[in-house]
Design a protein around this motif. Sequence first.
Motif, PDB file in Angstrom:
ATOM      1  N   PHE A   1      12.799  20.026  68.555  1.00  0.00           N
ATOM      2  CA  PHE A   1      11.360  20.080  68.266  1.00  0.00           C
ATOM      3  C   PHE A   1      11.016  21.460  67.739  1.00  0.00           C
ATOM      4  CE2 PHE A   1      11.420  22.075  72.396  1.00  0.00           C
ATOM      5  CZ  PHE A   1      10.344  22.952  72.406  1.00  0.00           C
ATOM      6  N   LEU A   2       9.870  21.532  67.121  1.00  0.00           N
ATOM      7  CA  LEU A   2       9.363  22.804  66.612  1.00  0.00           C
ATOM      8  C   LEU A   2       8.076  23.124  67.360  1.00  0.00           C
ATOM      9  CD1 LEU A   2       9.876  22.093  62.801  1.00  0.00           C
ATOM     10  CD2 LEU A   2      11.217  23.658  64.227  1.00  0.00           C
ATOM     11  N   PRO A   3       7.784  24.401  67.568  1.00  0.00           N
ATOM     12  CA  PRO A   3       6.552  24.768  68.283  1.00  0.00           C
ATOM     13  C   PRO A   3       5.325  24.199  67.576  1.00  0.00           C
ATOM     14  CG  PRO A   3       7.966  26.689  67.982  1.00  0.00           C
ATOM     15  CD  PRO A   3       8.575  25.580  67.171  1.00  0.00           C
ATOM     16  N   GLY A   4       4.470  23.501  68.327  1.00  0.00           N
ATOM     17  CA  GLY A   4       3.263  22.917  67.749  1.00  0.00           C
ATOM     18  C   GLY A   4       3.340  21.411  67.618  1.00  0.00           C
ATOM     19  N   GLN A   5       4.567  20.848  67.699  1.00  0.00           N
ATOM     20  CA  GLN A   5       4.717  19.396  67.575  1.00  0.00           C
ATOM     21  C   GLN A   5       4.301  18.703  68.876  1.00  0.00           C
ATOM     22  OE1 GLN A   5       8.903  19.064  66.059  1.00  0.00           O
ATOM     23  NE2 GLN A   5       7.857  18.033  64.372  1.00  0.00           N
ATOM     24  N   PHE A   6       4.177  17.383  68.792  1.00  0.00           N
ATOM     25  CA  PHE A   6       3.735  16.613  69.960  1.00  0.00           C
ATOM     26  C   PHE A   6       4.603  15.381  70.139  1.00  0.00           C
ATOM     27  CE2 PHE A   6       1.590  14.817  66.317  1.00  0.00           C
ATOM     28  CZ  PHE A   6       1.569  13.456  66.558  1.00  0.00           C
ATOM     29  N   ASN A   7       4.546  14.829  71.333  1.00  0.00           N
ATOM     30  CA  ASN A   7       5.190  13.549  71.635  1.00  0.00           C
ATOM     31  C   ASN A   7       4.132  12.522  72.008  1.00  0.00           C
ATOM     32  OD1 ASN A   7       7.967  14.236  71.339  1.00  0.00           O
ATOM     33  ND2 ASN A   7       7.931  15.280  73.321  1.00  0.00           N
ATOM     34  N   MET A   8       4.475  11.262  71.835  1.00  0.00           N
ATOM     35  CA  MET A   8       3.653  10.181  72.359  1.00  0.00           C
ATOM     36  C   MET A   8       4.283   9.763  73.686  1.00  0.00           C
ATOM     37  SD  MET A   8       1.292   9.764  70.042  1.00  0.00           S
ATOM     38  CE  MET A   8       0.476   8.195  70.396  1.00  0.00           C
ATOM     39  N   LEU A   9       3.545   9.969  74.776  1.00  0.00           N
ATOM     40  CA  LEU A   9       4.062   9.628  76.102  1.00  0.00           C
ATOM     41  C   LEU A   9       3.444   8.311  76.554  1.00  0.00           C
ATOM     42  CD1 LEU A   9       4.002  13.079  77.972  1.00  0.00           C
ATOM     43  CD2 LEU A   9       5.786  12.078  76.506  1.00  0.00           C
TER      44      LEU A   9
ATOM     45  N   ALA B   1      -2.550   8.500  84.490  1.00  0.00           N
ATOM     46  CA  ALA B   1      -1.308   7.869  84.977  1.00  0.00           C
ATOM     47  C   ALA B   1      -0.122   8.808  84.787  1.00  0.00           C
ATOM     48  CB  ALA B   1      -1.073   6.552  84.240  1.00  0.00           C
ATOM     49  N   LEU B   2      -0.075   9.504  83.659  1.00  0.00           N
ATOM     50  CA  LEU B   2       1.030  10.439  83.409  1.00  0.00           C
ATOM     51  C   LEU B   2       0.984  11.591  84.415  1.00  0.00           C
ATOM     52  CD1 LEU B   2       0.828  10.618  79.501  1.00  0.00           C
ATOM     53  CD2 LEU B   2       2.657   9.529  80.828  1.00  0.00           C
ATOM     54  N   ALA B   3      -0.236  12.082  84.656  1.00  0.00           N
ATOM     55  CA  ALA B   3      -0.377  13.229  85.556  1.00  0.00           C
ATOM     56  C   ALA B   3      -0.068  12.847  87.002  1.00  0.00           C
ATOM     57  CB  ALA B   3      -1.793  13.795  85.456  1.00  0.00           C
ATOM     58  N   ALA B   4      -0.188  11.558  87.309  1.00  0.00           N
ATOM     59  CA  ALA B   4       0.065  11.102  88.681  1.00  0.00           C
ATOM     60  C   ALA B   4       1.542  10.790  88.920  1.00  0.00           C
ATOM     61  CB  ALA B   4      -0.782   9.862  88.969  1.00  0.00           C
ATOM     62  N   MET B   5       2.378  10.931  87.890  1.00  0.00           N
ATOM     63  CA  MET B   5       3.793  10.559  88.042  1.00  0.00           C
ATOM     64  C   MET B   5       4.505  11.512  88.987  1.00  0.00           C
ATOM     65  SD  MET B   5       5.056   9.205  84.382  1.00  0.00           S
ATOM     66  CE  MET B   5       4.555   7.547  83.894  1.00  0.00           C
ATOM     67  N   GLU B   6       5.419  10.921  89.749  1.00  0.00           N
ATOM     68  CA  GLU B   6       6.197  11.718  90.700  1.00  0.00           C
ATOM     69  C   GLU B   6       7.593  11.943  90.151  1.00  0.00           C
ATOM     70  OE1 GLU B   6       5.848   9.375  94.210  1.00  0.00           O
ATOM     71  OE2 GLU B   6       3.762  10.011  94.559  1.00  0.00           O
ATOM     72  N   VAL B   7       8.298  12.862  90.763  1.00  0.00           N
ATOM     73  CA  VAL B   7       9.667  13.143  90.342  1.00  0.00           C
ATOM     74  C   VAL B   7      10.484  11.862  90.410  1.00  0.00           C
ATOM     75  CG1 VAL B   7      11.781  14.391  90.950  1.00  0.00           C
ATOM     76  CG2 VAL B   7       9.566  15.557  91.017  1.00  0.00           C
ATOM     77  N   GLY B   8      11.227  11.587  89.342  1.00  0.00           N
ATOM     78  CA  GLY B   8      12.039  10.371  89.281  1.00  0.00           C
ATOM     79  C   GLY B   8      11.369   9.234  88.546  1.00  0.00           C
ATOM     80  N   ALA B   9      10.068   9.344  88.305  1.00  0.00           N
ATOM     81  CA  ALA B   9       9.346   8.262  87.625  1.00  0.00           C
ATOM     82  C   ALA B   9       9.836   8.134  86.183  1.00  0.00           C
ATOM     83  CB  ALA B   9       7.852   8.525  87.662  1.00  0.00           C
ATOM     84  N   SER B  10       9.727   6.914  85.685  1.00  0.00           N
ATOM     85  CA  SER B  10      10.214   6.558  84.366  1.00  0.00           C
ATOM     86  C   SER B  10       9.032   6.476  83.406  1.00  0.00           C
ATOM     87  CB  SER B  10      10.881   5.180  84.514  1.00  0.00           C
ATOM     88  OG  SER B  10      11.726   4.882  83.476  1.00  0.00           O
ATOM     89  N   LEU B  11       9.194   7.046  82.218  1.00  0.00           N
ATOM     90  CA  LEU B  11       8.129   6.948  81.215  1.00  0.00           C
ATOM     91  C   LEU B  11       8.745   6.809  79.835  1.00  0.00           C
ATOM     92  CD1 LEU B  11       6.496  10.387  80.390  1.00  0.00           C
ATOM     93  CD2 LEU B  11       8.544  10.222  81.790  1.00  0.00           C
ATOM     94  N   GLY B  12       7.924   6.415  78.869  1.00  0.00           N
ATOM     95  CA  GLY B  12       8.404   6.261  77.501  1.00  0.00           C
ATOM     96  C   GLY B  12       8.003   7.461  76.661  1.00  0.00           C
ATOM     97  N   LEU B  13       8.813   7.722  75.628  1.00  0.00           N
ATOM     98  CA  LEU B  13       8.508   8.861  74.752  1.00  0.00           C
ATOM     99  C   LEU B  13       8.891   8.519  73.319  1.00  0.00           C
ATOM    100  CD1 LEU B  13       9.175  12.612  75.327  1.00  0.00           C
ATOM    101  CD2 LEU B  13      10.059  11.546  73.252  1.00  0.00           C
ATOM    102  N   ARG B  14       7.959   8.772  72.414  1.00  0.00           N
ATOM    103  CA  ARG B  14       8.272   8.738  70.979  1.00  0.00           C
ATOM    104  C   ARG B  14       7.977  10.117  70.427  1.00  0.00           C
ATOM    105  NH1 ARG B  14       5.254   5.638  67.536  1.00  0.00           N
ATOM    106  NH2 ARG B  14       3.417   5.679  68.895  1.00  0.00           N
ATOM    107  N   GLY B  15       8.843  10.614  69.579  1.00  0.00           N
ATOM    108  CA  GLY B  15       8.591  11.922  69.001  1.00  0.00           C
ATOM    109  C   GLY B  15       9.867  12.712  68.883  1.00  0.00           C
ATOM    110  N   PRO B  16       9.757  14.000  68.586  1.00  0.00           N
ATOM    111  CA  PRO B  16       8.524  14.735  68.302  1.00  0.00           C
ATOM    112  C   PRO B  16       7.964  14.427  66.903  1.00  0.00           C
ATOM    113  CG  PRO B  16      10.310  16.199  68.976  1.00  0.00           C
ATOM    114  CD  PRO B  16      10.921  14.884  68.646  1.00  0.00           C
ATOM    115  N   PHE B  17       6.656  14.569  66.803  1.00  0.00           N
ATOM    116  CA  PHE B  17       5.954  14.306  65.559  1.00  0.00           C
ATOM    117  C   PHE B  17       5.146  15.529  65.133  1.00  0.00           C
ATOM    118  CE2 PHE B  17       5.936   9.995  67.650  1.00  0.00           C
ATOM    119  CZ  PHE B  17       6.831   9.394  66.782  1.00  0.00           C
ATOM    120  N   GLY B  18       4.824  15.558  63.856  1.00  0.00           N
ATOM    121  CA  GLY B  18       3.837  16.503  63.354  1.00  0.00           C
ATOM    122  C   GLY B  18       4.404  17.821  62.866  1.00  0.00           C
TER     123      GLY B  18
END
Lengths: 379, 280
Positions: B43-51, B86-103
């Motif tokens: 990734f490059l500084p300034g890019q983002f992911n879709m979580l 929901a993302l902020a409430a995730m605990e260690v070990g939780a599973s999430l999806g990610l697309r990116g980095p973009f932009g």
Amino acid sequence: MGGNWKSATIKPEGLHSLIGKLRDEAYRVVGPTMRDDAIVYDDIAGLDDLPKGWTDDQEAGRYALARRSDDAYFGYNVGPHSWKQFLFPPVETMWHAQRDEDGAMTCSAPSRPKEKFAFVGVRACEIHAIAIQDRVFREGPFADNAYASRRQDAFIIAVNCGQAGATCFCSSMGTGPRADGGFDLALTELLEGGDHRFLVEIGSEAGAAIMEAVPHAPASSEQVEAAAAIVEETANRMGRSLETDGLKELLQGNLDHPRWNDVADRCLTCGNCTMVCPTCFCTTVEDHSDLENRTAERVRKWDSCFTLDFSYIHGGSVRTTTHSRYRQWMTHKLANWIDQFGTSGCVGCGRCITWCPTGIDLTEEAAAIRAAPSKADAQ
Amino acid sequence: MPAPVQSSDPFVPEIYRVGAVRRELADVVTIEIEPESGGRPDFLPGQFNMLYAFGIGEAAISISDETKHGGGFVHTIREVGAVSRALAAMEVGASLGLRGPFGTAWPVAEAEGSDVVVVAGGLGLAPLRPAIEALLARRERYGQLAILVGCRTPEAILYRHELEQWRQRLDIDIEVTVDHASTDWHGNVGVVPSLIRRVAFDPDDTLAYVCGPEVMMRFTASALHEAGVATDKVYLSMERNMKCAVGLCGHCQFGPSFVCKDGPVMRFERISPIFAMREI
């Protein structure tokens, strides 16, 4: 292979046979048919499904079917449907996700059944609309693979327009009324002298190959000339026009023009124009899950820049007023699209004019700004 | 600057796991996430992911760091909607999806040999943090370096620990200001653009990176202009509604630009004609 001829004629029975051949080759054949007092695009099995002897009478905010004095199969202009609903479905599942008892997630694209479309009766403006969506979905840094797959397999039978509707302005946009490419076969319907025929132009090897299996006759030079005259006459009878010279700079330089407030008084922000537009491509997504929260999916749906939610970021929507939403749509379509994709987003089909419940006419709106620009150039 | 990478299907998320969670502020959480299999994309500084939070949806979140050993991403999330909560409430070990980095990215390499002024408003410091780290990692290649941070209150100062660490260095100007404070705050009070005249830089040879609420960026861009920095040396990070992040859904349009692929980092010169207009 197609021999050394570029054009031929077929009788209506030949068109029926052509539709049958395409179905035999596992194409899903889609064409014009009558439903709900409109000519729409849906599955067709043969000539009986076509709107023989019917036409559409259109004006700003008005569409009505009417009987023709002849038996033309393609004697109408365009209806509320466009081919985008097949290549770019209004609802499409993007992927499925599962979660096991420990909450571990997996995610995968759905297996999409391969669907080969054959489109019968594609107007010149619609071929250009498909080409514009090709640029959007296939030619950017990221491609929509599902679109690209459906598009690659599509077989296109164009029909040159034998009449122009009151809301048509393809001549202005350089997109019609004659199909000048982008088809496998192009038909011009010839009705003179009681000899009902179609002049057929071959546009591809696939088109030539299938014509070999369809009863046809060589086209006479008179028939070729008659077809050209029909399209020329159509071009001369365009219901509307749009001055495109400098239009991008004009609109981009007039974002604060009072006309946007004027049109906002008439616009209902219903989004009809975006739904009937053959190039509008905006979508939203919906995320669903089952009651146990074990399976989930993401569904993409056509969206419209006329909704308040479209521009929502935390704290509120960027475009709350009607004038800003109409301005977004029209400046995107006629100006920003050129910066984004190297082409106008408008093909002059007139659907947005016809299907606007209050009859807003973008050619009129653009002309009003041109008549009294608040700035000569883009800022 | 743009570094889009075409994956096989840009719409389907990769699976990541939460490795660590840290509460930053009352409504802000930082999560560290690692790919479940394979390596983390560059990734490059300034890019983002879709979580993606399972069954709830996706949100565009800027990349604020890489994890300690470089195997994952660090994201700082403000709880403002269903997905971010929901993302902020995730605990260690939780599973999430990610697309990116973009932009697009902050022009870090382009700034070599020049002074750099970094201006952050509130959570705007998050997407600037990788740029600051990159500048500091090769500090000798840059001239004067100023980091200006504005927050509503002292309690809302993001990355306080990092700011204090950076402040210990003698080769950066760091200024922090708050809009409102009680009497136990002994720092600056006022808006962040007012800090610009307090730090040293050569306006003819300075790049400015600005991220924060639009109104803050508007005043900051004006203050930089008044200080003599040309509009083609000023970069802003824009925010718009995003659904697809790959330029196909239309939501993030900002005039002729798609913020997801022509941004989020945009040269101010390019957007200045429409930046001051309402509802673009």
